[in-house]
Design an enzyme around this catalytic site. Structure first.
Site, PDB file in Angstrom:
ATOM      1  N   CYS A 153      40.821  62.113  33.752  1.00  0.00           N
ATOM      2  CA  CYS A 153      41.104  60.812  34.378  1.00  0.00           C
ATOM      3  C   CYS A 153      42.553  60.367  34.186  1.00  0.00           C
ATOM      4  CB  CYS A 153      40.135  59.742  33.889  1.00  0.00           C
ATOM      5  SG  CYS A 153      40.258  59.342  32.126  1.00  0.00           S
TER       6      CYS A 153
ATOM      7  N   HIS B  61      38.170  55.769  30.013  1.00  0.00           N
ATOM      8  CA  HIS B  61      38.286  56.228  31.397  1.00  0.00           C
ATOM      9  C   HIS B  61      39.211  55.287  32.158  1.00  0.00           C
ATOM     10  CE1 HIS B  61      37.065  58.624  34.821  1.00  0.00           C
ATOM     11  NE2 HIS B  61      36.793  57.534  35.517  1.00  0.00           N
TER      12      HIS B  61
ATOM     13  N   HIS C 158      39.613  58.221  40.981  1.00  0.00           N
ATOM     14  CA  HIS C 158      39.612  58.701  39.595  1.00  0.00           C
ATOM     15  C   HIS C 158      39.120  60.136  39.531  1.00  0.00           C
ATOM     16  CE1 HIS C 158      35.117  57.916  38.887  1.00  0.00           C
ATOM     17  NE2 HIS C 158      35.356  57.527  40.116  1.00  0.00           N
TER      18      HIS C 158
END
Length: 188
Positions: free
Chosen positions: A52, A105, A117
């Site tokens: 990510c 994240h 993402h």
């Protein structure tokens, strides 16, 4: 009659914006679109595979900006300003707690309540309302100043349409690129 004219002008501007957005993406959109579907790779920072923060850093590097390497560092980075969820604009970073121990994240807000993402299934675009992410949302940071935002996150035709229309009429028109909303103010 003036209210009708303003309404029609607003409608025309909105339609012009919508048509423009179908054909001309911002630099941010173009950069992200090229990466959709690339596999997830823990620690990955290249088109061979992304995690990510590797994906987020790669996109911003392509746009001319360096970010810290990890999602946790991006979240606490002094250059990033907190931004409320209802005030998100394209290019803002959105953060989540996916492992139960704080920031783990990060994604890039792309407008219309969606973010890009690197997920376990690869680079994708997901709704912030998707239950998994909605429950884990921690906050957002704005890392682009207004100049950079205008250069990389606003669709070129939208800016041109608003500018041309605003100079052709006494009404002042503004648009929000992330939502496509148009506001017209008439002189009193």
């Amino acid at each position: 009659m003036r209210k009708v004219s303003v309404f029609l002008f607003s409608l025309a501007l909105l339609l012009a914006f919508q048509v423009g957005s179908a054909f001309a993406d911002s630099k941010l959109d173009q950069t992200v679109d090229k990466l959709i579907g690339i596999d997830y790779d823990y620690g990955g920072t290249t088109t061979s595979g992304f995690d990510c923060s590797g994906f987020t850093g790669y996109v911003f590097k392509k746009l001319g900006m360096s970010l810290p390497r990890s999602s946790r560092d991006m979240f606490s980075w002094d250059e990033g300003k907190k931004v409320a969820k209802e005030d998100l604009r394209a290019g803002d970073l959105v953060f989540f707690n996916t492992n139960g121990s704080g920031v783990s994240h990060v994604g890039i807000y792309v407008g219309n309540n969606k973010f890009a993402h690197a997920a376990s299934k690869g680079v994708t675009i997901t709704s912030l309302n998707e239950s998994y992410y909605a429950k884990r949302y921690l906050g957002a940071r704005r890392v682009m100043d207004t100049d950079m935002y205008q250069k990389v996150a606003v669709e070129p035709e939208a800016v041109q349409a608003v500018t041309a229309s605003a100079t052709a009429t006494p009404a002042a028109a503004t648009t929000t690129a992330a939502t496509g909303e148009v506001a017209v103010a008439t002189p009193q």
